[in-house]
Design a protein around this motif. Structure first.
Motif, mmCIF file in Angstrom:
data_model
loop_
_atom_site.group_PDB
_atom_site.id
_atom_site.type_symbol
_atom_site.label_atom_id
_atom_site.label_comp_id
_atom_site.label_asym_id
_atom_site.label_seq_id
_atom_site.Cartn_x
_atom_site.Cartn_y
_atom_site.Cartn_z
ATOM 1 N N THR A 4 74.345 -16.628 83.563
ATOM 2 C CA THR A 4 73.450 -16.873 84.692
ATOM 3 C C THR A 4 73.653 -18.299 85.157
ATOM 4 O O THR A 4 73.546 -19.243 84.361
ATOM 5 N N VAL A 5 73.957 -18.443 86.439
ATOM 6 C CA VAL A 5 74.202 -19.761 87.037
ATOM 7 C C VAL A 5 73.153 -20.008 88.114
ATOM 8 O O VAL A 5 72.964 -19.182 89.013
ATOM 9 N N GLY A 6 72.472 -21.121 88.002
ATOM 10 C CA GLY A 6 71.502 -21.523 89.013
ATOM 11 C C GLY A 6 72.117 -22.504 89.998
ATOM 12 O O GLY A 6 72.992 -23.293 89.638
ATOM 13 N N PHE A 7 71.651 -22.439 91.231
ATOM 14 C CA PHE A 7 72.092 -23.366 92.278
ATOM 15 C C PHE A 7 70.868 -23.968 92.960
ATOM 16 O O PHE A 7 69.878 -23.271 93.217
ATOM 17 N N ASP A 8 70.954 -25.240 93.286
ATOM 18 C CA ASP A 8 70.009 -25.844 94.211
ATOM 19 C C ASP A 8 70.329 -25.312 95.613
ATOM 20 O O ASP A 8 71.379 -24.694 95.825
ATOM 21 N N LEU A 9 69.462 -25.596 96.572
ATOM 22 C CA LEU A 9 69.685 -25.102 97.934
ATOM 23 C C LEU A 9 70.134 -26.214 98.884
ATOM 24 O O LEU A 9 71.298 -26.280 99.270
ATOM 25 N N ASP A 10 69.201 -27.109 99.252
ATOM 26 C CA ASP A 10 69.520 -28.141 100.252
ATOM 27 C C ASP A 10 70.631 -29.057 99.763
ATOM 28 O O ASP A 10 70.547 -29.640 98.674
ATOM 29 N N MET A 11 71.676 -29.166 100.562
ATOM 30 C CA MET A 11 72.825 -30.026 100.319
ATOM 31 C C MET A 11 73.671 -29.587 99.124
ATOM 32 O O MET A 11 74.615 -30.281 98.748
ATOM 33 N N THR A 12 73.340 -28.441 98.555
ATOM 34 C CA THR A 12 74.203 -27.816 97.554
ATOM 35 C C THR A 12 74.806 -26.552 98.153
ATOM 36 O O THR A 12 76.015 -26.460 98.332
ATOM 37 N N LEU A 13 73.960 -25.579 98.496
ATOM 38 C CA LEU A 13 74.445 -24.364 99.150
ATOM 39 C C LEU A 13 74.393 -24.448 100.668
ATOM 40 O O LEU A 13 75.184 -23.783 101.349
ATOM 41 N N ILE A 14 73.441 -25.212 101.211
ATOM 42 C CA ILE A 14 73.317 -25.310 102.669
ATOM 43 C C ILE A 14 73.267 -26.764 103.104
ATOM 44 O O ILE A 14 72.756 -27.626 102.382
ATOM 45 N N ASP A 15 73.828 -27.032 104.276
ATOM 46 C CA ASP A 15 73.714 -28.365 104.881
ATOM 47 C C ASP A 15 72.471 -28.341 105.752
ATOM 48 O O ASP A 15 72.522 -28.017 106.944
ATOM 49 N N SER A 16 71.365 -28.682 105.157
ATOM 50 C CA SER A 16 70.075 -28.545 105.836
ATOM 51 C C SER A 16 69.748 -29.701 106.756
ATOM 52 O O SER A 16 68.700 -29.706 107.402
ATOM 53 N N ARG A 17 70.640 -30.687 106.864
ATOM 54 C CA ARG A 17 70.331 -31.865 107.683
ATOM 55 C C ARG A 17 70.070 -31.543 109.150
ATOM 56 O O ARG A 17 69.074 -32.035 109.704
ATOM 57 N N PRO A 18 70.892 -30.736 109.829
ATOM 58 C CA PRO A 18 70.619 -30.492 111.259
ATOM 59 C C PRO A 18 69.271 -29.818 111.495
ATOM 60 O O PRO A 18 68.520 -30.211 112.400
ATOM 61 N N GLY A 19 68.955 -28.802 110.692
ATOM 62 C CA GLY A 19 67.703 -28.092 110.880
ATOM 63 C C GLY A 19 66.490 -28.932 110.554
ATOM 64 O O GLY A 19 65.479 -28.918 111.286
ATOM 65 N N ILE A 20 66.560 -29.685 109.457
ATOM 66 C CA ILE A 20 65.431 -30.535 109.076
ATOM 67 C C ILE A 20 65.257 -31.666 110.083
ATOM 68 O O ILE A 20 64.123 -32.017 110.444
ATOM 69 N N HIS A 21 66.346 -32.220 110.550
ATOM 70 C CA HIS A 21 66.284 -33.263 111.584
ATOM 71 C C HIS A 21 65.548 -32.752 112.813
ATOM 72 O O HIS A 21 64.620 -33.392 113.332
ATOM 73 N N ALA A 22 65.926 -31.559 113.259
ATOM 74 C CA ALA A 22 65.296 -30.976 114.440
ATOM 75 C C ALA A 22 63.812 -30.698 114.190
ATOM 76 O O ALA A 22 62.973 -30.882 115.084
#
Length: 209
Positions: A4-22
């Motif tokens: 079982t492998v866990g992943f973080d989300l923001d900036m690991t699996l997704i580049d959340s900067r554009p959406g969060i910026h907006a």
């Protein structure tokens, strides 16, 4: 027991900067508050309240967090791309019969919206956990590896007794991640499938870049 492998989300699996910026710009427009969205997206990882307290009085933060989360789906989800190698990293775990999970500080319903929009399909999604709190979910689901981009992710993995694999794609550089105790530091997720192969063949001798 299956891997079982866990992943973080923001900036690991997704580049959340554009959406969060907006979303921060929309929140500023809605409330009349000043928010430096450019600055805010350089320090993604900790819970939303830890950022909002920089822009709102402490007593207003819970209401502003609720407003932000309400606005978020219509503003941030479609603006957010996957990180390079994200889909391939999840598929690499699945290809060897393993399970994948996402453990993130992000509000869980919004985390699930991102994953669905991008066609990323982990077996388990757990939100609203930060740093050492992530150990709760990692232990519950028996994760043996946790992949993240922030020193908080490293701390969560270590608290769970889980191998910490860090990717230098977020606000923390490779030296910071190593100093925090990451077992492995990769440039990005495109290197993960090869690392996973080496880890499964000889766990003690896997590349510790």
């Amino acid at each position: 027991m299956a891997l079982t492998v866990g992943f973080d989300l923001d900036m690991t699996l997704i580049d959340s900067r554009p959406g969060i910026h907006a979303c921060y710009l929309a929140l500023a427009e809605r409330t009349g508050a000043y928010i430096d969205a450019d600055l805010a997206v350089t320090r993604l990882g900790p819970p939303l309240a830890e950022e909002l307290v920089n822009w709102f009085p402490a007593e207003q933060v819970p209401a502003m967090a609720d407003l932000y989360r309400e606005m978020y789906p219509s503003i941030a989800v479609t603006a957010t791309p996957a990180m390079a190698g994200a889909k391939e990293a999840i598929e690499a775990v699945r290809a060897v019969g393993g399970r994948t999970m996402v453990v993130t500080a992000k509000y869980e319903p919004n985390a699930k919206l991102h994953l669905a929009h991008l066609g990323l399909e982990p077996d388990v999604v757990v939100g609203d956990l930060w740093a050492e709190q992530k150990a709760e979910a990692l232990r519950e689901y028996g994760a043996s590896v946790y992949v993240g981009d922030h020193v908080g992710d490293v701390r969560g993995a270590r608290a769970a007794g889980t191998l910490s694999v860090a990717v230098a794609t977020g606000p923390c550089d490779a030296d910071e991640l190593r100093a925090a105790g990451a077992d492995v530091v990769l440039d990005d997720l495109t290197a993960f499938p090869a690392w996973l192969t080496a880890y499964r063949e000889a766990p003690g001798a896997a590349p510790r870049a």
